[in-house]
Design a protein around this motif. Structure first.
Motif, short mmCIF file in Angstrom:
data_model
loop_
_atom_site.label_atom_id
_atom_site.label_comp_id
_atom_site.label_asym_id
_atom_site.label_seq_id
_atom_site.Cartn_x
_atom_site.Cartn_y
_atom_site.Cartn_z
N VAL A 1 0.86 -1.18 0.00
CA VAL A 1 0.00 0.00 0.00
C VAL A 1 0.90 1.23 0.00
O VAL A 1 1.81 1.34 0.83
CB VAL A 1 -0.92 0.04 1.24
CG1 VAL A 1 -1.86 1.25 1.18
CG2 VAL A 1 -1.72 -1.25 1.37
N GLN A 2 0.68 2.10 -0.94
CA GLN A 2 1.42 3.36 -0.95
C GLN A 2 0.42 4.51 -1.05
O GLN A 2 -0.68 4.35 -1.57
CB GLN A 2 2.42 3.42 -2.10
CG GLN A 2 1.85 3.20 -3.47
CD GLN A 2 2.95 3.18 -4.53
OE1 GLN A 2 3.99 3.84 -4.37
NE2 GLN A 2 2.75 2.43 -5.59
N GLY A 3 0.80 5.63 -0.49
CA GLY A 3 -0.14 6.74 -0.49
C GLY A 3 0.46 8.01 0.05
O GLY A 3 1.69 8.14 0.19
N LYS A 4 -0.42 8.93 0.38
CA LYS A 4 0.02 10.24 0.86
C LYS A 4 -0.94 10.76 1.92
O LYS A 4 -2.16 10.67 1.78
CB LYS A 4 0.09 11.24 -0.29
CG LYS A 4 0.59 12.62 0.12
CD LYS A 4 0.65 13.57 -1.06
CE LYS A 4 1.17 14.94 -0.63
NZ LYS A 4 1.25 15.89 -1.77
N VAL A 5 -0.36 11.31 2.96
CA VAL A 5 -1.12 11.96 4.02
C VAL A 5 -1.19 13.45 3.73
O VAL A 5 -0.17 14.07 3.42
CB VAL A 5 -0.47 11.72 5.40
CG1 VAL A 5 -1.13 12.57 6.48
CG2 VAL A 5 -0.53 10.25 5.77
N THR A 6 -2.37 14.02 3.83
CA THR A 6 -2.54 15.46 3.64
C THR A 6 -3.09 16.07 4.92
O THR A 6 -4.15 15.67 5.41
CB THR A 6 -3.50 15.75 2.47
OG1 THR A 6 -2.99 15.14 1.28
CG2 THR A 6 -3.64 17.25 2.26
N LEU A 7 -2.35 17.04 5.45
CA LEU A 7 -2.72 17.69 6.70
C LEU A 7 -3.12 19.15 6.43
O LEU A 7 -2.90 19.67 5.34
CB LEU A 7 -1.56 17.64 7.70
CG LEU A 7 -1.04 16.26 8.07
CD1 LEU A 7 0.03 16.38 9.16
CD2 LEU A 7 -2.15 15.33 8.52
#
Length: 270
Positions: A190-196
């Motif tokens: 699983v790959q992805g990105k966190v957006t804060l």
């Protein structure tokens, strides 16, 4: 992940007082015929404001101690704490404490001639390095006083609390998976990105992958400085729950949860 429990003295005192119905209440509220012992003092605690947010994180804590006849009680030392609570992971429905606690001592102010104590500018925040997974956003402010200082005599102890609602900003997590149908022995990536929220650095945000209903997480990684992450896990024949959870490092940023569209073909049919 382990966290501190409430200090033994406060926890024991509060529990025994609750069980015995002996928490401090105004004398006028107890009917003379109910047979309840008259408490020597009444203890209160409040905060101003009662909510905090991403930009404004401080409150003034005030409280009072009065005698049974309603007159102020001066020179009373009151122990005040801030308690951040976490929800216990308990998918089995066991009769266990539903919360974990992280208490922080705020001091032991002494009441003035008006029976009042004050702690200005209290920072309502998470101050340790522990994970914020499962954190509750109602932070408790507790106040206690024990007349003789002996936890084994809770009948002369007093405990009260109030909560401060920490209003959070939202965050999100996007992802992609290398396969949607897996079997035992496969490597799921699983790959992805966190957006804060703008201004909040994503680096260090924890990302957890759950694969089985009894375990809250199987593997964990932390986001890079640009928010990206990659995690991999070897699928077992019993893996049946694929959920991605994030835990930002700021109490005022809510984590995100995504259920992954993964089917484990090794599970028994039906």
């Amino acid at each position: 992940m382990p966290r501190k429990s409430l200090p033994a003295r406060l926890a024991a005192t509060a529990a025994l007082l609750l069980a015995a119905g002996a928490l401090s209440v105004p004398a006028a509220s107890a009917a003379p015929s109910d047979g309840a012992p008259v408490k020597a003092y009444t203890l209160t605690v409040t905060t101003d404001p009662t909510t905090t947010n991403y930009e404004e994180r401080h409150v003034d804590v005030t409280g009072t101690v009065t005698k049974a006849d309603g007159t102020p009680a001066a020179n009373i030392p009151v122990t005040v704490q801030e308690v951040v609570q976490f929800t216990t992971w308990n998918p089995w429905g066991d009769p266990i404490d539903p919360n974990y606690y992280e208490p922080r001592d705020l001091g032991t102010p002494v009441t003035d001639a008006h029976g009042t104590f004050t702690i200005p500018g209290v920072d309502i925040d998470h101050t340790t390095g522990s994970s914020l997974l499962n954190v509750q956003h109602d932070v408790h402010i507790t106040a206690s006083y024990d007349e003789d200082g002996d936890p084994d005599t809770p009948q002369d102890g007093y405990f009260t609390e109030t909560t401060v609602a920490a209003r959070t900003k939202s965050s999100s997590v996007s992802y992609s998976v290398n396969k949607k149908k897996v079997k035992a022995g496969d490597i799921l990536t699983v790959q992805g990105k966190v957006t804060l929220p703008r201004g909040e650095e994503p680096e260090g945000t924890e990302i957890f992958l759950q694969t089985y209903w009894e375990q809250e997480s199987h593997v964990k990684v932390t986001a890079e400085d640009d928010g990206f992450f990659v995690l991999s896990v070897r699928v077992s024949s019993y893996d049946d729950t694929f959920v991605l959870r994030t835990a930002p490092g700021d109490l005022y940023v809510a984590g995100a949860t995504r259920k992954l569209p993964i089917t484990n073909t090794s599970l028994p049919r039906g």
